[in-house]
Enzyme design. Sequence first.
Site, mmCIF file in Angstrom:
data_model
loop_
_atom_site.group_PDB
_atom_site.id
_atom_site.type_symbol
_atom_site.label_atom_id
_atom_site.label_comp_id
_atom_site.label_asym_id
_atom_site.label_seq_id
_atom_site.Cartn_x
_atom_site.Cartn_y
_atom_site.Cartn_z
ATOM 1 N N GLY A 170 0.781 -1.221 0.000
ATOM 2 C CA GLY A 170 0.000 0.000 0.000
ATOM 3 C C GLY A 170 0.818 1.278 0.000
ATOM 4 O O GLY A 170 0.312 2.338 -0.378
ATOM 5 N N ASP A 171 2.072 1.198 0.424
ATOM 6 C CA ASP A 171 2.990 2.342 0.401
ATOM 7 C C ASP A 171 4.387 1.812 0.110
ATOM 8 O O ASP A 171 5.310 1.965 0.912
ATOM 9 C CB ASP A 171 2.940 3.099 1.729
ATOM 10 C CG ASP A 171 3.744 4.398 1.696
ATOM 11 O OD1 ASP A 171 4.037 4.888 0.592
ATOM 12 O OD2 ASP A 171 4.084 4.914 2.781
ATOM 13 N N SER A 172 4.517 1.190 -1.042
ATOM 14 C CA SER A 172 5.723 0.421 -1.370
ATOM 15 C C SER A 172 6.862 1.302 -1.851
ATOM 16 O O SER A 172 7.454 1.058 -2.911
ATOM 17 C CB SER A 172 5.389 -0.637 -2.428
ATOM 18 O OG SER A 172 4.774 -0.029 -3.563
ATOM 19 N N CYS A 173 7.182 2.320 -1.076
ATOM 20 C CA CYS A 173 8.304 3.195 -1.379
ATOM 21 C C CYS A 173 9.604 2.549 -0.895
ATOM 22 O O CYS A 173 9.601 1.706 0.011
ATOM 23 C CB CYS A 173 8.111 4.546 -0.712
ATOM 24 S SG CYS A 173 6.642 5.427 -1.294
#
Length: 247
Positions: A170-173
């Site tokens: 979901g926030d694959s930074c």
Amino acid sequence: MLLPGSGWEPVSGGESATEVFRRDAVYAKCCGPGGVGELQSERDRVEWLAGTAMPGASVLDWLESDEGAALLTSAVPGVAASELPWSEKLVSSLATALRLLHELPVESCPFERPLAEVVAQAEDVVRRGAVNPDFLTDEWRRVEPSDLLARLHAELPEVAAKADLVVCHGDSCLPNFLFDPNTLECTGAIDVGRLGIADRHTDLALVRAQLADEWSADANSFFAAYGLPPDPHRLNFYHLLDPLTWG
């Protein structure tokens, strides 16, 4: 402050409204009363992920009072991908780690991120005038956020019809995936507050953008190691959707 004892050092970074502290091998995320529900959701996701094959943190304690809440988790060893130099090995390890997450059985995951809810979140951010221009590309900054949102609405039916649902970060930074700096093996994923069942392109789009932003690298080697050719249309859709949800 809710945190027990002393010796807690503030940690900078991240985009959420929580404050982060570290003491030895323990991290603490703290929030005020208004953020308790969101932090509790992250706690539940950390607990669930710890019981899977995907490495990550463990929940050590949960503190809650009228002042807010604090989530204490174990520190994941390793170095964030964003702090390491680009290499084929690192990109391959990142792809392997994300594929491992995406291959977790969806029937075992109790968390969902329905596309309609994510779009509704973007609508709220745009309506409040809270879009952060730092998260937009140079091209998108020249367009009114309401017009960017209109683009998403126009493409939404087609994107929704093609949804390929997996367990997404979901926030694959890059800062959210840690690696052993010597072996470049992934040691864990962190900041999983947005984890849930969603189209895999939610994550793939962010990784592609991060590879360009952090290392000025194209994503061809990443997708080759990931082992599944992406849908360019959905990559572009989710790349635009994500920055409109932070505000």
